[in-house]
Design a protein around this motif. Structure first.
Motif, PDB file in Angstrom:
ATOM      1  N   ASP A  87       0.732  -1.340  -0.190  1.00 13.68           N
ATOM      2  CA  ASP A  87      -0.029  -0.107  -0.178  1.00 13.68           C
ATOM      3  C   ASP A  87       1.028   1.182  -0.008  1.00 13.68           C
ATOM      4  O   ASP A  87       0.646   2.516  -0.655  1.00 13.68           O
ATOM      5  CB  ASP A  87      -0.803   0.047   1.180  1.00 13.68           C
ATOM      6  N   GLU A  88       2.052   1.147   0.752  1.00 18.60           N
ATOM      7  CA  GLU A  88       2.804   2.343   0.730  1.00 18.60           C
ATOM      8  C   GLU A  88       3.654   2.538  -0.671  1.00 18.60           C
ATOM      9  O   GLU A  88       3.626   3.717  -1.038  1.00 18.60           O
ATOM     10  CB  GLU A  88       3.969   2.209   1.830  1.00 18.60           C
ATOM     11  N   ALA A  89       4.036   1.701  -0.987  1.00 17.97           N
ATOM     12  CA  ALA A  89       4.675   1.337  -2.583  1.00 17.97           C
ATOM     13  C   ALA A  89       3.694   2.099  -3.323  1.00 17.97           C
ATOM     14  O   ALA A  89       4.023   3.069  -4.245  1.00 17.97           O
ATOM     15  CB  ALA A  89       5.237   0.148  -2.843  1.00 17.97           C
ATOM     16  N   ILE A  90       2.480   1.527  -3.423  1.00 20.63           N
ATOM     17  CA  ILE A  90       1.488   2.197  -4.606  1.00 20.63           C
ATOM     18  C   ILE A  90       1.216   3.681  -4.190  1.00 20.63           C
ATOM     19  O   ILE A  90       1.056   4.377  -5.304  1.00 20.63           O
ATOM     20  CB  ILE A  90       0.202   1.462  -4.470  1.00 20.63           C
ATOM     21  N   LYS A  91       1.133   4.158  -3.155  1.00 21.79           N
ATOM     22  CA  LYS A  91       0.881   5.459  -2.591  1.00 21.79           C
ATOM     23  C   LYS A  91       1.914   6.378  -3.138  1.00 21.79           C
ATOM     24  O   LYS A  91       1.668   7.620  -3.787  1.00 21.79           O
ATOM     25  CB  LYS A  91       0.543   5.660  -1.264  1.00 21.79           C
ATOM     26  N   ILE A  92       3.240   6.281  -2.761  1.00 20.68           N
ATOM     27  CA  ILE A  92       4.259   7.168  -2.898  1.00 20.68           C
ATOM     28  C   ILE A  92       5.072   7.099  -4.143  1.00 20.68           C
ATOM     29  O   ILE A  92       5.847   7.977  -4.686  1.00 20.68           O
ATOM     30  CB  ILE A  92       5.328   7.017  -1.561  1.00 20.68           C
ATOM     31  N   ALA A  93       5.015   5.795  -4.822  1.00 16.55           N
ATOM     32  CA  ALA A  93       6.207   5.407  -5.828  1.00 16.55           C
ATOM     33  C   ALA A  93       5.907   6.060  -7.035  1.00 16.55           C
ATOM     34  O   ALA A  93       4.670   6.210  -7.493  1.00 16.55           O
ATOM     35  CB  ALA A  93       6.291   4.072  -6.082  1.00 16.55           C
ATOM     36  N   ASN A  94       6.664   6.526  -7.931  1.00 13.47           N
ATOM     37  CA  ASN A  94       6.706   6.781  -9.314  1.00 13.47           C
ATOM     38  C   ASN A  94       6.990   5.364 -10.135  1.00 13.47           C
ATOM     39  O   ASN A  94       6.596   5.125 -10.923  1.00 13.47           O
ATOM     40  CB  ASN A  94       7.788   7.741  -9.767  1.00 13.47           C
ATOM     41  N   GLN A  95       8.033   4.619  -9.453  1.00 12.54           N
ATOM     42  CA  GLN A  95       8.619   3.316  -9.962  1.00 12.54           C
ATOM     43  C   GLN A  95       8.577   2.442  -8.980  1.00 12.54           C
ATOM     44  O   GLN A  95       9.386   2.780  -7.921  1.00 12.54           O
ATOM     45  CB  GLN A  95       9.847   3.525 -10.734  1.00 12.54           C
ATOM     46  N   ILE A  96       8.163   1.286  -9.231  1.00 11.58           N
ATOM     47  CA  ILE A  96       7.896   0.414  -8.103  1.00 11.58           C
ATOM     48  C   ILE A  96       8.994  -1.074  -8.969  1.00 11.58           C
ATOM     49  O   ILE A  96       8.909  -1.363 -10.132  1.00 11.58           O
ATOM     50  CB  ILE A  96       6.837  -0.364  -7.700  1.00 11.58           C
ATOM     51  N   ILE A  97       9.880  -1.543  -7.953  1.00 12.52           N
ATOM     52  CA  ILE A  97      10.735  -2.657  -8.431  1.00 12.52           C
ATOM     53  C   ILE A  97      10.481  -3.612  -7.273  1.00 12.52           C
ATOM     54  O   ILE A  97      10.718  -3.569  -6.268  1.00 12.52           O
ATOM     55  CB  ILE A  97      12.183  -2.056  -8.482  1.00 12.52           C
ATOM     56  N   LEU A  98       9.858  -4.697  -8.017  1.00 14.52           N
ATOM     57  CA  LEU A  98       9.516  -5.800  -7.108  1.00 14.52           C
ATOM     58  C   LEU A  98      10.475  -6.946  -7.412  1.00 14.52           C
ATOM     59  O   LEU A  98      10.590  -7.330  -8.367  1.00 14.52           O
ATOM     60  CB  LEU A  98       8.105  -6.162  -7.572  1.00 14.52           C
ATOM     61  N   MET A  99      11.078  -7.390  -6.116  1.00 13.08           N
ATOM     62  CA  MET A  99      12.046  -8.118  -6.200  1.00 13.08           C
ATOM     63  C   MET A  99      11.833  -9.528  -5.636  1.00 13.08           C
ATOM     64  O   MET A  99      10.656  -9.581  -4.755  1.00 13.08           O
ATOM     65  CB  MET A  99      13.258  -7.829  -5.476  1.00 13.08           C
ATOM     66  N   ARG A 100      12.331 -10.600  -5.753  1.00 11.84           N
ATOM     67  CA  ARG A 100      12.397 -12.132  -5.511  1.00 11.84           C
ATOM     68  C   ARG A 100      13.600 -12.669  -5.469  1.00 11.84           C
ATOM     69  O   ARG A 100      14.300 -12.850  -6.713  1.00 11.84           O
ATOM     70  CB  ARG A 100      10.980 -12.842  -6.115  1.00 11.84           C
ATOM     71  N   GLU A 101      14.181 -13.389  -4.340  1.00 12.15           N
ATOM     72  CA  GLU A 101      15.311 -14.085  -4.165  1.00 12.15           C
ATOM     73  C   GLU A 101      16.538 -13.696  -5.402  1.00 12.15           C
ATOM     74  O   GLU A 101      17.074 -14.185  -6.050  1.00 12.15           O
ATOM     75  CB  GLU A 101      14.761 -15.436  -4.887  1.00 12.15           C
ATOM     76  N   GLY A 102      16.568 -12.183  -4.927  1.00 19.05           N
ATOM     77  CA  GLY A 102      17.720 -11.598  -5.674  1.00 19.05           C
ATOM     78  C   GLY A 102      17.484 -11.279  -7.133  1.00 19.05           C
ATOM     79  O   GLY A 102      18.538 -10.871  -7.651  1.00 19.05           O
ATOM     80  N   THR A 103      16.393 -11.322  -7.382  1.00 19.63           N
ATOM     81  CA  THR A 103      16.096 -10.902  -8.937  1.00 19.63           C
ATOM     82  C   THR A 103      14.944  -9.944  -9.183  1.00 19.63           C
ATOM     83  O   THR A 103      14.261  -9.715  -8.161  1.00 19.63           O
ATOM     84  CB  THR A 103      15.574 -12.000  -9.895  1.00 19.63           C
ATOM     85  N   ILE A 104      14.849  -9.205 -10.041  1.00 17.87           N
ATOM     86  CA  ILE A 104      13.864  -8.238 -10.290  1.00 17.87           C
ATOM     87  C   ILE A 104      12.578  -9.022 -10.991  1.00 17.87           C
ATOM     88  O   ILE A 104      13.008  -9.431 -12.324  1.00 17.87           O
ATOM     89  CB  ILE A 104      14.241  -7.109 -11.126  1.00 17.87           C
ATOM     90  N   VAL A 105      11.470  -9.176 -10.484  1.00 17.23           N
ATOM     91  CA  VAL A 105      10.189  -9.728 -10.972  1.00 17.23           C
ATOM     92  C   VAL A 105       9.583  -8.836 -12.243  1.00 17.23           C
ATOM     93  O   VAL A 105       8.986  -9.334 -12.962  1.00 17.23           O
ATOM     94  CB  VAL A 105       9.464 -10.498 -10.111  1.00 17.23           C
ATOM     95  N   GLN A 106       9.254  -7.557 -11.511  1.00 19.14           N
ATOM     96  CA  GLN A 106       8.893  -6.498 -12.304  1.00 19.14           C
ATOM     97  C   GLN A 106       9.003  -5.063 -11.897  1.00 19.14           C
ATOM     98  O   GLN A 106       9.169  -5.094 -10.826  1.00 19.14           O
ATOM     99  CB  GLN A 106       7.289  -6.841 -12.296  1.00 19.14           C
TER     100      GLN A 106
END
Length: 370
Positions: A198-217
């Protein structure tokens, strides 16, 4: 600009925390790193100021490899805000904020001016707060000091590691709002770590979603909500948030809103506004390039004037603007918001009434109300 090229981090025990990360942090924007615990988001942030060293690849800031920069000098050019705030308890608020400027050997008058300016910026009256100690402030006030201390040396980059996560919900929301407001003024490149979607959606211009040391989206909040890359992203976002995705701007705006030419007389503009039951109307030149907005009240007061002389400048948005950013603009202005193409032509208009009506229809359709 911050750019990562094939950056990896392997610890001495063989654990690979980051795997060939290619990433550009958007300049002058809030870039949010998010993901489950252990995904590598905090490790990635700490590479940027060399609190942790990377194993392979390159990190470039404005084209220069950070391994060619002395770590101490590098850190003094970046702001850094952490979850535990990290204020020096034995120092006054003034001395806390002035720490890095003093290390950079600023003169006293410049430091004093900067500290007062920053305190005013976050609505903490300098005469009241300069001589206080951290223990005399609330958690929210202390975190405000943590934020402005990171701004004190006028860095172009600010790193924020879960800065609001320890606060109560009300203080957290207030500081998120404060950060959004401040960013409009300071336009820094902010790298912000959080685990709160919720915080990411509210404040971000760009979201970088990570999993196990990689960027998923990666992408804008709207991009990720509208087009989750896979089931992991969908699960991390949550079905409730995905159900509340707002439609694109083109579906909410009035693309047939009336407008007038700059050659129109003031009386003709008045008649058109009365006919269409509106109090503001956009004005375009003979190439349909947007010039500004004329209000009915101003036109009535200048019936014998020239239309282009009573045009007011107006907040505009581009066709590709995230609808959540547009909603913030509508909240802050009483004017209609013209929508402008890349070549500055008027393509539509969004106003408070149109937005409310469109949102009402949108939520009706989601709930199945006829």
């Amino acid at each position: 600009m911050i750019e990562l090229k094939k950056v990896s981090k392997v610890y001495e025990d063989g654990f690979q925390a980051l795997k060939e990360i290619d990433l550009i942090f958007e300049e002058g924007a809030i870039n949010v790193l998010i993901g489950p615990s252990g995904c590598g988001k905090t490790t990635l942030m700490k590479l940027l100021n060399r609190l942790t060293e990377y194993t392979d690849g390159e990190i470039l800031i404005d084209g220069k490899n950070i391994k060619e920069i002395d770590p101490i000098k590098l850190r003094r050019t970046m702001g850094y805000v952490i979850q535990s705030i990290g204020l020096f308890p034995h120092m006054t608020i003034f001395n806390n904020v002035a720490t890095v400027p003093r290390l950079l050997k600023w003169n006293k008058s410049k430091i004093n001016k900067k500290v007062e300016e920053l305190l005013n910026m976050v609505d903490l009256e300098p005469k009241t707060f300069k001589k206080r100690y951290p223990s005399e402030l609330s958690g929210g006030q202390q975190q405000r000091i943590g934020v402005i201390r990171a701004l004190a040396a006028e860095p172009s980059i600010i790193l924020m590691d879960e800065p609001f996560s320890a606060l109560d919900p009300i203080s957290k929301e207030q500081l998120q709002d404060e950060l959004i407001r401040l960013q409009k003024e300071i336009k820094k490149t902010i790298v912000f770590v959080t685990h709160d979607m919720d915080e990411a959606i509210k404040i971000a211009n760009q979201i970088i979603l990570m999993r196990e040391g990689t960027i998923v989206q990666k992408g804008s909040p709207q991009d990720i909500l509208e087009n989750p890359a896979n089931d992991f992203v969908k699960d991390f976002i949550g079905s409730d948030r995905l159900d509340q995705v707002l439609p694109p701007l083109s579906e909410l705006a009035d693309m047939n809103y009336p407008f007038v030419s700059s050659k129109t007389s003031v009386n003709e503009a008045i008649n058109k506004m009365i006919e269409k039951n509106i109090t503001q109307i956009p004005v375009v030149d003979d190439k349909e390039t947007f010039i500004g907005v004329v209000s009915l009240y101003k036109a009535l007061a200048n019936k014998d004037g020239i239309l282009t002389e009573i045009v007011d400048q107006s907040t505009t948005v581009s066709e590709n603007t995230d609808i959540n950013d547009v909603i913030k603009e509508v909240r802050e202005t009483q004017s209609i918001i013209p929508i402008i193409s890349n070549d500055k032509k008027l393509t539509g208009v969004l106003g408070g009434n149109q937005l409310l009506e469109a949102l009402h229809k949108f939520y009706e359709s989601k709930s199945g109300v006829a």
